[in-house]
Write a protein that holds these residues in place. Sequence first.
Motif, short mmCIF file in Angstrom:
data_model
loop_
_atom_site.label_atom_id
_atom_site.label_comp_id
_atom_site.label_asym_id
_atom_site.label_seq_id
_atom_site.Cartn_x
_atom_site.Cartn_y
_atom_site.Cartn_z
N VAL A 1 83.31 72.29 -7.59
CA VAL A 1 84.02 71.34 -8.44
C VAL A 1 83.27 71.22 -9.76
CG1 VAL A 1 84.87 68.97 -8.68
CG2 VAL A 1 84.79 70.04 -6.41
N VAL A 2 83.98 71.37 -10.85
CA VAL A 2 83.41 71.19 -12.19
C VAL A 2 84.13 70.02 -12.86
CG1 VAL A 2 83.18 72.17 -14.51
CG2 VAL A 2 82.70 73.58 -12.50
N PHE A 3 83.35 69.07 -13.34
CA PHE A 3 83.92 67.89 -14.01
C PHE A 3 83.61 68.00 -15.50
CE2 PHE A 3 85.11 63.36 -12.65
CZ PHE A 3 85.83 63.14 -13.81
N ASP A 4 84.64 68.27 -16.28
CA ASP A 4 84.50 68.36 -17.74
C ASP A 4 84.64 66.96 -18.33
OD1 ASP A 4 84.57 68.95 -20.42
OD2 ASP A 4 86.59 69.79 -20.38
N ASP A 5 83.53 66.45 -18.85
CA ASP A 5 83.50 65.07 -19.33
C ASP A 5 83.86 64.99 -20.81
OD1 ASP A 5 83.10 62.30 -19.19
OD2 ASP A 5 81.00 62.50 -19.82
N GLY A 6 85.14 65.30 -21.13
CA GLY A 6 85.63 65.15 -22.49
C GLY A 6 85.12 66.17 -23.47
N SER A 7 84.93 67.40 -23.03
CA SER A 7 84.45 68.44 -23.94
C SER A 7 85.44 68.67 -25.08
CB SER A 7 84.25 69.77 -23.19
OG SER A 7 83.19 69.69 -22.27
N THR A 8 84.90 68.98 -26.25
CA THR A 8 85.73 69.29 -27.42
C THR A 8 85.62 70.76 -27.79
OG1 THR A 8 83.93 68.57 -28.88
CG2 THR A 8 85.62 66.95 -28.34
N ASP A 9 84.91 71.54 -26.97
CA ASP A 9 84.86 72.98 -27.20
C ASP A 9 85.89 73.64 -26.27
OD1 ASP A 9 83.69 72.75 -24.73
OD2 ASP A 9 81.73 73.57 -25.31
N THR A 10 85.65 74.84 -25.83
CA THR A 10 86.64 75.56 -25.01
C THR A 10 86.27 75.55 -23.52
OG1 THR A 10 85.44 77.62 -25.44
CG2 THR A 10 87.27 77.07 -26.91
N THR A 11 85.44 74.59 -23.11
CA THR A 11 84.96 74.55 -21.73
C THR A 11 86.10 74.57 -20.71
OG1 THR A 11 82.90 73.41 -22.29
CG2 THR A 11 83.70 73.16 -20.04
N PHE A 12 87.03 73.65 -20.86
CA PHE A 12 88.10 73.51 -19.87
C PHE A 12 88.96 74.76 -19.80
CE2 PHE A 12 92.24 72.13 -18.30
CZ PHE A 12 91.89 71.35 -17.21
N GLU A 13 89.38 75.26 -20.93
CA GLU A 13 90.29 76.41 -20.97
C GLU A 13 89.63 77.67 -20.42
OE1 GLU A 13 91.51 73.28 -23.68
OE2 GLU A 13 89.62 74.42 -23.51
N LYS A 14 88.40 77.94 -20.84
CA LYS A 14 87.73 79.16 -20.38
C LYS A 14 87.38 79.11 -18.91
CE LYS A 14 85.77 80.95 -24.69
NZ LYS A 14 84.52 81.36 -25.41
N THR A 15 86.95 77.94 -18.44
CA THR A 15 86.63 77.81 -17.02
C THR A 15 87.88 78.02 -16.17
OG1 THR A 15 84.88 76.21 -17.54
CG2 THR A 15 85.64 76.30 -15.26
N LYS A 16 88.99 77.43 -16.58
CA LYS A 16 90.24 77.57 -15.84
C LYS A 16 90.71 79.01 -15.79
CE LYS A 16 94.86 75.50 -15.60
NZ LYS A 16 95.79 74.51 -16.23
N THR A 17 90.52 79.74 -16.89
CA THR A 17 90.97 81.13 -16.97
C THR A 17 90.03 82.08 -16.22
OG1 THR A 17 92.01 80.75 -19.13
CG2 THR A 17 91.50 83.03 -18.54
N MET A 18 88.73 81.90 -16.41
CA MET A 18 87.76 82.84 -15.87
C MET A 18 87.39 82.57 -14.42
SD MET A 18 85.29 83.17 -19.24
CE MET A 18 84.21 84.36 -18.46
N PHE A 19 87.52 81.31 -13.98
CA PHE A 19 87.14 80.96 -12.61
C PHE A 19 88.26 80.12 -11.97
CE2 PHE A 19 83.20 81.66 -14.90
CZ PHE A 19 82.51 82.50 -14.04
N PRO A 20 89.39 80.74 -11.68
CA PRO A 20 90.53 79.99 -11.13
C PRO A 20 90.25 79.38 -9.77
CG PRO A 20 90.90 82.36 -11.00
CD PRO A 20 89.69 82.17 -11.84
N GLU A 21 89.22 79.87 -9.07
CA GLU A 21 88.89 79.33 -7.76
C GLU A 21 88.16 77.99 -7.84
OE1 GLU A 21 85.53 82.37 -8.61
OE2 GLU A 21 87.50 81.79 -9.38
N VAL A 22 87.69 77.63 -9.03
CA VAL A 22 86.96 76.38 -9.22
C VAL A 22 87.93 75.20 -9.32
CG1 VAL A 22 85.56 75.07 -10.89
CG2 VAL A 22 84.92 77.42 -10.27
N VAL A 23 87.61 74.10 -8.64
CA VAL A 23 88.38 72.87 -8.78
C VAL A 23 87.92 72.18 -10.07
CG1 VAL A 23 88.92 70.62 -7.76
CG2 VAL A 23 88.55 72.62 -6.29
N LEU A 24 88.83 72.04 -11.02
CA LEU A 24 88.47 71.58 -12.35
C LEU A 24 89.01 70.18 -12.61
CD1 LEU A 24 86.96 72.60 -14.85
CD2 LEU A 24 89.10 73.61 -15.65
N LEU A 25 88.10 69.24 -12.86
CA LEU A 25 88.46 67.87 -13.22
C LEU A 25 88.15 67.65 -14.69
CD1 LEU A 25 86.87 66.00 -10.16
CD2 LEU A 25 89.19 66.90 -10.37
N ARG A 26 88.79 66.64 -15.29
CA ARG A 26 88.55 66.42 -16.73
C ARG A 26 88.77 64.97 -17.13
NH1 ARG A 26 88.11 68.49 -21.78
NH2 ARG A 26 89.44 67.67 -23.44
#
Length: 301
Positions: A37-62
């Motif tokens: 599980v990765v929790f993106d705490d309001g990033s303003t860079d490309t963290t959320f988008e790149k993580t979702k694309t490159m690691f689809p198996e990761v549970v992504l919170l934001r």
Amino acid sequence: MSQIKVSFLISTKNRCEDLLLTLHKIKHLFGSNVDCVVFDDGSTDTTFEKTKTMFPEVVLLRNEVSKGYIYCRNKMLNQTKADFAISLDDDAHFLTENPLEIIQNYFSENKHCGLIATRIFWNTSENKNSNTNEIPEKVKGFVGCGHIWRMKAWREIPNYPEWYEFYGEENFASLQLLKAKWEVHYVPQIFVQHRVNLKNRTQTNNDFAFRYRRSLRADWYNYFLFFPMSKIPRRIMYSIGMQSVKIFKGNLKVVSPLFRAIFDLIIAAPKLISNRNALSSEEYSDYLKLNETKIYWKPEK
């Protein structure tokens, strides 16, 4: 790892490249009984988008707006269904080849261990000499960048206090574990690299003042929350005295964070009173007998 659910929990903010490297380093450990599980705490860079694309198996919170590191850690720990939760910083990864097997076996063999503190190498360059003669031992606390919760123990203590903001929450949790009759064990066979250059971190005045202030006040918060009342004045005076010695020796960088930490302590007084969970004399004595927290590991020469 059959029938044992393990979850990697990582909080991040605006450190996309660090996070992606960490996920790359640990992805071989993911499986049917192991999630991340990765929790993106309001990033303003490309963290959320790149993580979702490159690691689809990761549970992504934001969080669309940052709510803080401790908020994210509490939420992930409270939501997981895992038996064990591995907490890693977004710039840390395992150097041990089979950490999950070691974790499972250690918790199975040590029923009173509520949390495993790992051996941590703080450096941006990978260590080539990872051998150590250290053995597992009971310790006072753990480091946030790499540790493993037995989730049964987590569920028996209060959440990390969000009003600490940063620093001290691990010691808070360790003392709560002690009150709940759980132990913190340092297990050097589980080896983590924290990709941080400590020398560069301390060269920036703003970063130094921020961390120094938070470190001082966190210790004082925990004194007032847990230590017997008779022990607190001496602890506080000793701490302030040590800072005064540094100032008299010409370390003027300490002045501002010291007085800011004192102000923080005064402001936090109502919360400290309402959340006090004092150790008994016996518990305090047992705490003092524990080995110190293992923070920095250095290769043997």
